[in-house]
Structure formats: C-alpha cells, structure tokens
Design a protein around this motif. Structure first.
Motif, PDB file in Angstrom:
ATOM      1  N   GLU A 115       0.821  -1.203   0.000  1.00 56.33           N
ATOM      2  CA  GLU A 115       0.000   0.000   0.000  1.00 56.33           C
ATOM      3  C   GLU A 115       0.859   1.258   0.000  1.00 56.33           C
ATOM      4  O   GLU A 115       0.517   2.266  -0.625  1.00 56.33           O
ATOM      5  N   ALA A 116       2.005   1.196   0.694  1.00 62.12           N
ATOM      6  CA  ALA A 116       2.907   2.340   0.727  1.00 62.12           C
ATOM      7  C   ALA A 116       3.431   2.653  -0.673  1.00 62.12           C
ATOM      8  O   ALA A 116       3.503   3.825  -1.083  1.00 62.12           O
ATOM      9  N   ILE A 117       3.806   1.614  -1.421  1.00 62.05           N
ATOM     10  CA  ILE A 117       4.316   1.822  -2.779  1.00 62.05           C
ATOM     11  C   ILE A 117       3.238   2.423  -3.670  1.00 62.05           C
ATOM     12  O   ILE A 117       3.492   3.361  -4.442  1.00 62.05           O
ATOM     13  N   LYS A 118       2.017   1.920  -3.584  1.00 67.27           N
ATOM     14  CA  LYS A 118       0.933   2.457  -4.402  1.00 67.27           C
ATOM     15  C   LYS A 118       0.692   3.936  -4.093  1.00 67.27           C
ATOM     16  O   LYS A 118       0.495   4.751  -4.998  1.00 67.27           O
ATOM     17  N   ALA A 119       0.704   4.282  -2.805  1.00 75.11           N
ATOM     18  CA  ALA A 119       0.484   5.678  -2.423  1.00 75.11           C
ATOM     19  C   ALA A 119       1.622   6.556  -2.925  1.00 75.11           C
ATOM     20  O   ALA A 119       1.402   7.677  -3.405  1.00 75.11           O
ATOM     21  N   ALA A 120       2.871   6.066  -2.829  1.00 73.28           N
ATOM     22  CA  ALA A 120       4.012   6.841  -3.309  1.00 73.28           C
ATOM     23  C   ALA A 120       3.958   7.023  -4.825  1.00 73.28           C
ATOM     24  O   ALA A 120       4.303   8.084  -5.353  1.00 73.28           O
ATOM     25  N   GLU A 121       3.551   5.967  -5.528  1.00 69.93           N
ATOM     26  CA  GLU A 121       3.421   6.070  -6.982  1.00 69.93           C
ATOM     27  C   GLU A 121       2.379   7.118  -7.361  1.00 69.93           C
ATOM     28  O   GLU A 121       2.578   7.908  -8.297  1.00 69.93           O
TER      29      GLU A 121
END
Length: 715
Positions: A679-685
C-alpha cells in the motif's frame, strides 16, 4: 514493523499553512463576525460516506402528522407567528410591493438597483449594477420568507446550491416600503449573505445541516416553521405508538411542557427568545426538558442594542415579579397554541397575582388607564438592533416589542397619560398633553446626548426618533441626521477595511479601521481587526495593544482572544497561547478552529494525548477539516500509533480528492511505518504522478522515497 520504514513527515506548512507567519492572515479573515466568503468544501463524491453524511432526522414529522388526533389545536396553531416563522412564498401572502407587479429600490449614492417582481408564481429579486458602460443583472428566486405574519419586516432567502443565503431586500410593513438589510456593497451577484445555522434553528423545526459547515443544508426534508415538536420533542415515536394503540390515551414518548419545572419551561422559549446563540454541540440537538445551558452559551450583553434579535427571557428573569414568584413564566401571559391576538397578556394576566389596589398610583390616574399595567410597567419600544435602510432613511427599526423587565418606568407612565389626554377635548387636558409631550421630548433628547457621549450611536439615534415622536423640532431632526451620518460612516469604514484586508491592502485597512475608532473608540471588532492587520505588517506592539482592548470592550467575541493565542503561538509562548484559546473557547464552545489551534499548542509542548484529543474534537465538529487530520497524524506518529495514522491519513487524502502530493507522501510513510509495504508503494506512486503536474519540485524526493520502498520490498 520494518526498521527500513520511510520516516513520517507532517508537512503542515504545505498542507494547511498553519506553521508559517503568512497563515496569520488566513486566521484573521476566518475568525471575525464579518467574514469573507468561505471556500467551498471538496465535492461530496470525494468524501467517505462517514465524513459527508447528513445528520439523521431524529423523528421530526411536521404538524400534519398531528392532525389525526389534534385537528382543532393544529388548525388554531397554524395561525400563530411561530408556525409562520418561515414560509414558502406564494400568491396571497406576499406584500403589496409584489402585488403591484413590480417594484424598484435604488441605492441613492450608487448605481445599484434592486427590482422585486413576480412571474408565473415565482417571486424574485434582481440586482442591477452599472459600472461605466458595463451593466450586470443577477436574478435570485425567493425560496423562503421570515416574518410574513408579524406585521413588521419580511426578510427573503434564496438557495445557492446547498447554501441558504439572505437577500438584501426586505419589506417594511409599518412604512409600506422596500428597504435593505445591511449588506456588503463590495460584493456582487445578488448581494446575498450566508445564513447562520442559529438563525435557521430559530425559525424552523428541523433542517438537514451538513456537520462542520457554516452554511450547507439538504434541501428536501426540512420541517419549516416553529411547530409543535419544538416544544414537545420529535413526534415519530409518539405518532407511531398511538396509531398502533388507539385505545391508549395517556401520551407516550412526548414532552408535556406543563409538567416541566419553571426553568425548563423558560428554556423552551429561551431557545430563541434570548441571547443563547453560541453552540455547545451540533445544531438542532436540543430537546425539550433538557437544560438549555448544556447546548448553548448565552451572551452577556452590556446594552439592549447589543442583544440578539430577541432577548425577552433574560429581562423577564430580572423582574421582581419573576423573582418573587415560583410559577411566573412566559406562558403566564402567552398561549403558544393560539395567535398573539388571543394572548392573556395585560391586566388580566397581572391580576392573577396582584390586586388592583396594589398599584399605589391608581388613585392619581384617570379611570380609563388605571388598568393599563403593561403600558406603565412593560412599555413598548423599538428594537434598534434590528434595523434597515430605505431610500430616504437609515437605521429604521420597524420592530416594536414590549419591555419584559417588569418595572416602574416614569416615561412609560407619562406616555400612557399623554395618549389619554390627547383623546380629551377640554383645555386642561390639551394643556396637560402639551406639557407631557414637551417633558417626554426633552427626556429623550437628554438620553440621546448621554448615549452619544458613550459612543452608543444606535441608541442615540433611537432616542432622537423617540423625541421627535413627541415634539417635532428642526434642531432635533438635524441632530438625528448627524447621528445617522456618524453611524453610517462607522459602518462604511469598517466594511471598507474588511475589503482592504481581503485585497491585502493593509495600510488602507489600517486607515479605515482607525477612522472607525476615531468615531467609536469602544468598537471591539475594529480593535480586533486592527490588531490583526498590525500583526500581519509585523507591528506586534500595536497588534497586542488593540487585541487586548478588544477583549475589554466585548467579552462575548472570541476573535480577539483567538488572535492573541495565535500571536503567542507564533512567538513560541505555547502555555500563554492555551490561556487565550481557553478564553475564546468559553464564548465559542463548539469551534473546530479553536480546538485545532489548541491542538497545535499542545503539540509544541509535546503533550501528545491532549493534542490528539483536541484534533479529534476539531474533526468531530468539522469532518471536512483536512488540517486537523494532518496534525492528528503527526501526533499519533509521535505516539507511534501507526495503525490510526493510516486511518486518518487516508481520510485526509480522500477529502482532497487524492490531489495533494504531500498528503499522499504522508500516507505512503504511514503505510510503511505500519508494515503495509504494498500500500505504501501504491500511495508513493500516486504521489509521484500527481506531483509531476501539481508540484514538480517534490518529484525528486518522491522518486527517492519510491526507490527506497521498492528496494525494501525486494529484500
């Protein structure tokens, strides 16, 4: 939790502008009674259902639901002013200014004109404004009328989307003319102003108010007017029970005011007939039988012209008649079920407690006025705090109300005698009438001078009008115009100052506010605004001086206390800031802004739990307050409560339509700290994608963050 988690960054200055000195201007514009138009909330589709939901109707049905069992009472009640406190316009109830087909009102010193018209059953106000060769016209449909049954003033309202706004035009029934309520001449469009929720509460049984909003409502399920349920409580359970059990006659699930204590009876009327105008909780939350003080803070005014629209219960409580009785209340004289003309007010009501012979003045009065208790002890007078402007006059107060502090009023006695003497034709009566008229005129002239010396110009204007009502003298008429000119300039200068602040013309604002204070040194809001402008321009000694003076001039206004708190906060004096905010909170108990600012002070003091409580309170009051979500996330991060940080960070992102890269970055960091790497990666993307167009300077930082997260996932 991974030891490689990305650090949390609150980015308050970017997200909500609360850490920078520039934010001072924003706070200065938000706090005042005379506010700039607030920015629109995010689109409803961007909010979660929990954040955006309308309050549920707690069971209000409207008077039609009462007809089956109480037909006669409802029919009678529908003739009362309470029932007609808010009406939908229609043929047969509009004033003659409409029935003539068309009416115009021109503001004498400008090119602004208002036309009132009716077309195909729709009643409208059109604002026409000329600026050189440019002509603008804005037409607003009238949605509601306040005061259509009172015989004084009628005020009109229009919808702007889900906002309910007061139009400037009013009909003054006693003068049979159009006028305007105070409005911002620097505005445009239809020149309407936002309604306050407290005004809505006092003229309606139920409105769907959007929580946290200053002026947003549902439009379709409201119960208009002050109806049965305002005093008896929501009727759904009562109606359902008795429809299912028609054989049972003992009232179920309904408040019976006759069985309440005197204080709780008084509270029913004090909901609106008092200065209880500051909420302690959500709108429309008071229920009959509960202490009103638990739901509203009541202003403590210095002078009658400072009162809210109506404040009868306060003055009744000051009466010896009330203090020496265990049962006297509003309903001793007023029957809420019947029209005002059927009230028991007057001698008949007084004689339930007093004997005629108790009047020590009785034998010295003509027989015809010996029983005029109200005329002598509850005199009728204008309520100058409710005033309008006509094409030929200003500060016209059409509303007359009886004084509810029952007492001895020598001028009232003289006026009663004067009225009687004027009905007589003998020379002695005519002479007595002339003498009394002269004495009353001189008395009011002297009061006008006293009021002017105290810079109470509205009261001075009213006293001049009273004097002229007894003896028309050119000198007094000229003095009235001088007083009107003084008050007009005060109001115009203050309005100009507000406009200058909005336009960031601070030196001009200072000049306008100083002009206000030259005429009226005790103008609390002028001091408060001047203090704010001096703070913006960095002149802190002057800022503090004027803000402190504002708190002395008006203890009911939270603006100055809050601004002093903000200055202390910016200067690092966080404990002192909290002291000022607590004073502001005393008179504005249900303010998300005050709670938010107190949370910031607690945060700086590292009192995490208290800070979290304040930010949560701010969010409860205003579920759309993104800045409080952001600040709460910072506090919860300090407490390492990352699961809750994720919850509130997601709400902040949702409320901003996922369009703020810093908030998406914070959400990514919260996910990372909470061990939710995907979820962190998706939010950063998503943050990186948004930043590329919205905030390019942030792109390198977000790219580094995203690379770190992806690197951690590969491990």
């Amino acid at each position: 939790m991974s030891r490689h988690a990305v650090p949390w960054s609150a980015s308050k200055a970017t997200a909500c502008g609360l850490a920078a000195g520039l934010g001072l201007l924003v706070v200065g514009l938000i706090w005042g009674r005379h506010q700039a138009q607030p920015s629109h909330l995010p689109d409803a589709t961007a909010s979660t259902s929990e954040d955006r939901r309308q309050p549920e109707n707690p069971g209000y049905l409207g008077p039609a639901a009462c007809v089956d069992c109480h037909a006669d009472r409802v029919a009678e009640f529908r003739q009362t002013r309470h029932y007609l406190a808010n009406r939908v316009p229609g043929p047969g109830i509009m004033p003659e200014g409409f029935t003539s087909g068309h009416a115009s009102y021109r503001l004498p010193e400008s090119s602004l004109q208002f036309d009132m018209s009716e077309s195909l059953g729709r009643f409208q106000q059109t604002a026409l404004q000329s600026q050189g060769s440019t002509k603008r016209s804005t037409t607003a449909d009238i949605a509601f009328i306040y005061g259509s049954a009172g015989g004084n003033d009628e005020v009109y309202f229009t919808w702007h989307g889900d906002r309910l706004c007061e139009l400037p035009m009013v009909w003054l029934a006693p003068q049979k003319t159009w006028g305007t309520s105070p409005f911002d001449r620097h505005a445009s469009g239809d020149f309407s102003r936002d309604m306050t929720i407290r005004c809505i509460e006092c003229h309606n049984t139920w409105f769907e108010h959007v929580p946290g909003s200053r002026n947003q409502y549902g439009r379709d399920k409201n119960v208009l007017g002050v109806t049965c349920e305002v005093c008896h409580g929501p009727g759904r359970e009562h109606a359902n029970f008795h429809r299912a059990n028609p054989q049972l006659t003992d009232p179920h699930a309904v408040v019976r005011p006759a069985e309440l204590s005197r204080e709780r009876k008084m509270d029913l009327c004090a909901q609106c007939h008092s200065n209880a105008i500051k909420h302690r909780g959500p709108a429309f939350n008071y229920r009959p039988g509960q202490p009103l003080d638990d739901f509203y803070f009541t202003l403590r005014t210095k002078h009658p012209e400072d009162d809210h629209v109506a404040n009868q219960t306060t003055y009744l409580r000051q009466s010896k008649c009330y203090q020496n009785s265990e049962s006297l209340s509003c309903v001793s004289c007023h029957n809420p079920h019947r029209p005002h003309s059927a009230d028991n007010a007057g001698a008949a009501s007084c004689l339930t407690c007093h004997q005629r012979e108790a009047c020590t003045d009785r034998d010295r009065l003509p027989a015809a006025v010996q029983d005029d208790c109200v005329g002598c002890h509850m005199p009728e007078g204008r309520k100058i705090q409710v005033y309008f402007r006509t094409e030929s006059d200003r500060y016209v107060a059409p509303v007359k109300r009886y004084e509810h502090k029952i007492a001895v009023y020598p001028r009232a006695r003289q006026k009663v005698l004067l009225s009687w003497y004027r009905t007589q034709s003998d020379p002695e009566s005519r002479s007595s009438a002339e003498r009394l008229a002269s004495e009353l005129s001189e008395s009011w002239k002297a009061e006008s001078l006293r009021m002017q010396d105290e810079h109470r110009f509205l009261a001075a204007i009213n006293a001049c009008r009273e004097s002229l009502g007894f003896v028309s003298e050119p000198v007094t008429a000229a003095r009235l115009q001088e007083l009107i000119a003084i008050q007009s300039k005060i109001d115009a200068d203050f309005q100009d100052a507000q406009w200058h602040i909005t336009e960031k013309r601070y030196r001009e604002a200072i000049e306008s506010l100083q002009s206000v204070l030259d005429a009226k040194p005790n103008h609390a809001m002028a001091h408060a605004k001047l203090g704010t402008v001096y703070a913006i321009t960095g002149e802190m000694a002057f800022a503090t001086k004027h803000l402190e003076q504002a708190t002395r001039d008006d203890e009911n206004e939270p603006y100055a206390f809050a601004m002093l708190g903000w200055l202390a906060y910016l200067d690092g004096r966080f404990d002192e800031a909290l002291q000022h905010y607590r004073r502001a909170e005393e008179v504005e108990p249900y303010s998300g802004k005050i709670n938010h600012q107190m949370g910031l002070a607690y945060l700086k003091l590292k009192r995490w739990s208290e800070a979290a409580d304040r930010f949560k309170a701010a969010i409860k009051i205003d579920p759309q307050d993104v800045s409080s979500y952001v600040s709460l996330c910072e506090v919860l991060g300090q407490m390492e409560n990352w699961s809750d940080v994720v919850v509130y960070a997601r709400k902040a992102v949702t409320l901003t339509n996922s369009a703020e890269p810093n908030l998406l970055k914070n959400l990514a960091a919260a996910y990372s700290k909470n061990g939710q790497l995907d979820e962190a990666i998706k939010a950063a993307e998503q943050a990186l994608k948004v930043a590329q167009s919205a905030q390019p300077a942030l792109v390198p930082h977000l790219q580094i963050m995203l690379d770190q997260l992806r690197s951690v996932r590969k491990r």
